[in-house]
Design an enzyme around this catalytic site. Structure first.
Site, PDB file in Angstrom:
ATOM      1  N   ARG A  87      29.345  15.709  16.908  1.00 38.97           N
ATOM      2  CA  ARG A  87      28.717  15.046  15.758  1.00 38.97           C
ATOM      3  C   ARG A  87      29.395  15.482  14.465  1.00 38.97           C
ATOM      4  O   ARG A  87      29.501  14.688  13.512  1.00 38.97           O
ATOM      5  CB  ARG A  87      27.227  15.400  15.715  1.00 38.97           C
ATOM      6  CG  ARG A  87      26.426  14.776  14.576  1.00 38.97           C
ATOM      7  CD  ARG A  87      26.352  13.280  14.629  1.00 38.97           C
ATOM      8  NE  ARG A  87      25.962  12.746  15.916  1.00 38.97           N
ATOM      9  CZ  ARG A  87      25.794  11.459  16.174  1.00 38.97           C
ATOM     10  NH1 ARG A  87      25.995  10.553  15.208  1.00 38.97           N
ATOM     11  NH2 ARG A  87      25.461  11.046  17.373  1.00 38.97           N
ATOM     12  N   ASN A 268      16.525  15.956  16.999  1.00 38.45           N
ATOM     13  CA  ASN A 268      17.905  15.893  17.457  1.00 38.45           C
ATOM     14  C   ASN A 268      18.055  14.926  18.631  1.00 38.45           C
ATOM     15  O   ASN A 268      18.871  15.138  19.527  1.00 38.45           O
ATOM     16  CB  ASN A 268      18.403  17.297  17.817  1.00 38.45           C
ATOM     17  CG  ASN A 268      19.863  17.506  17.464  1.00 38.45           C
ATOM     18  OD1 ASN A 268      20.740  17.457  18.320  1.00 38.45           O
ATOM     19  ND2 ASN A 268      20.143  17.738  16.191  1.00 38.45           N
ATOM     20  N   HIS A 318      21.936  15.396  19.918  1.00 40.88           N
ATOM     21  CA  HIS A 318      22.558  14.620  18.840  1.00 40.88           C
ATOM     22  C   HIS A 318      23.777  15.344  18.299  1.00 40.88           C
ATOM     23  O   HIS A 318      24.821  14.734  18.040  1.00 40.88           O
ATOM     24  CB  HIS A 318      21.547  14.358  17.724  1.00 40.88           C
ATOM     25  CG  HIS A 318      21.982  13.328  16.740  1.00 40.88           C
ATOM     26  ND1 HIS A 318      22.436  13.646  15.484  1.00 40.88           N
ATOM     27  CD2 HIS A 318      22.046  11.973  16.831  1.00 40.88           C
ATOM     28  CE1 HIS A 318      22.746  12.539  14.832  1.00 40.88           C
ATOM     29  NE2 HIS A 318      22.520  11.511  15.619  1.00 40.88           N
ATOM     30  N   CYS A 319      23.671  16.659  18.146  1.00 43.82           N
ATOM     31  CA  CYS A 319      24.798  17.449  17.637  1.00 43.82           C
ATOM     32  C   CYS A 319      26.026  17.349  18.535  1.00 43.82           C
ATOM     33  O   CYS A 319      27.160  17.442  18.053  1.00 43.82           O
ATOM     34  CB  CYS A 319      24.405  18.915  17.527  1.00 43.82           C
ATOM     35  SG  CYS A 319      23.009  19.283  16.458  1.00 43.82           S
ATOM     36  N   SER A 320      25.826  17.188  19.824  1.00 44.09           N
ATOM     37  CA  SER A 320      26.944  17.197  20.776  1.00 44.09           C
ATOM     38  C   SER A 320      27.606  15.834  20.933  1.00 44.09           C
ATOM     39  O   SER A 320      28.582  15.713  21.665  1.00 44.09           O
ATOM     40  CB  SER A 320      26.456  17.664  22.162  1.00 44.09           C
ATOM     41  OG  SER A 320      25.639  16.679  22.769  1.00 44.09           O
TER      42      SER A 320
END
Length: 326
Positions: A87, A268, A318-320
């Site tokens: 992300r 997330n 979400h970050c990944s």
């Protein structure tokens, strides 16, 4: 039509997802983190109903493990990825009515905290492999620090975007101008602090997410011991004063790992073509979070996937991930 960053619920051609690969970086939780990221990829793939998945592993050994954990339609590839947080390290793809451009922003390890080989090169590498035109921006921006409604409105936090460890020469007005030029953002909702102990300096994708045009979702504090109760209420007040429609979702509440408060967040979640995938933590509000998102996205299946091991690395689903719009 000028180039603009689409909302996450707009159709995706594909998505890049980072796969935990380094025992040095992850330690004992590595195996469980791999299982949870693979489960996330499978949920987004949705037995072929979702977008194309590019699951990016950092070594041949990790790629082999990934192949054994995912559905046959999930594409696993090996690249020098650094850590998994695509992300922030992958490009943000913008589009007009006829074209797409991959905006490749600068990255400095979340304000100089981490320096992994590959983090500064993986964005362009993935975009070129996808056949996208790449335009390099001359300032630092992480994808997790902004969220958009697709119609020119974005949200961010003062805690992150105005932190001097990113762009010390840029003030609020300069950052707003660059977001307008690079991502087509015409209006910017500035929220205050991010979650407690978030080493990203308060990424918005742990605090507030758009779920419709001018419609933002913000957690509701989970009681007097919730370390982010005041942060959530401040965000709600700012969003309402800005003119946004605000919905609420239960907070994870106070969540500890190794006896320390960590930024566990249902916010997330990832919005895929077929499924909304929400991180779960074995907390009392897990089921309520799934129900809230199901009411907001009745056209998609909402899938809860455990993410406590992924959280030990500092982020969640979400970050990944970073989507490529059609």
């Amino acid at each position: 039509m000028a180039f603009r960053m689409p909302a996450e619920w707009a159709p995706h051609e594909s998505v890049w997802i980072g796969f935990p690969s380094s025992a040095d970086a992850w330690g004992a939780p590595l195996h469980h983190a791999q299982q949870q990221i693979a489960a996330f990829a499978n949920a987004v793939h949705a037995s072929g109903r979702g977008e194309r998945i590019h699951l990016v592993a950092g070594s041949a050994e990790a790629a082999a493990i990934a192949v054994g954990l995912v559905e046959s339609g999930v594409h696993v590839e090996q690249r020098l990825i650094g850590d998994i947080w695509l992300r922030d390290t992958a490009c943000i793809v913008v589009k007009d009515s006829n074209h797409r451009i991959a905006r490749n922003f600068g990255f400095n390890g979340w304000g100089g905290r981490f320096d992994y080989p590959g983090d500064k090169s993986i964005g362009q590498e993935l975009a070129v492999a996808a056949g996208l035109e790449v335009a390099t921006a001359d300032w630092i921006l992480e994808g997790g620090s902004i969220d958009v409604d697709g119609e020119g409105l974005a949200a961010t936090t003062v805690d992150c975007l105005l932190n001097p460890n990113r762009n010390p020469m840029l003030d609020q007005y300069a950052i707003e101008a660059r977001l307008r030029d690079d991502l087509g953002i015409q209006r910017l909702l500035w929220l205050g602090d991010g979650l407690a102990n978030d080493h990203t300096d308060g990424h918005i994708d742990n605090l507030a997410r758009f779920v419709g045009v001018n419609h933002i979702l913000i957690p509701q504090g989970a009681g007097s011991d919730d370390p982010n109760e005041a942060v959530f209420e401040d965000a709600r007040k700012r969003a309402e004063a800005f003119g946004c429609r605000v919905s609420r979702i239960p907070s994870v509440g106070r969540f500890l790992q190794d006896r320390e408060i960590v930024p566990a967040s249902y916010m997330n979640f990832y919005i895929g073509n077929a499924a909304i995938v929400v991180p779960l933590y074995g907390a009392r509000n897990d089921d309520a979070a799934i129900a809230t998102l199901a009411s907001l996205f009745p056209d998609r299946e909402v899938v809860g996937v455990m993410a406590d091991a992924v959280l030990t690395g500092g982020g969640s689903f979400h970050c990944s991930s970073q989507q490529v719009p059609t």
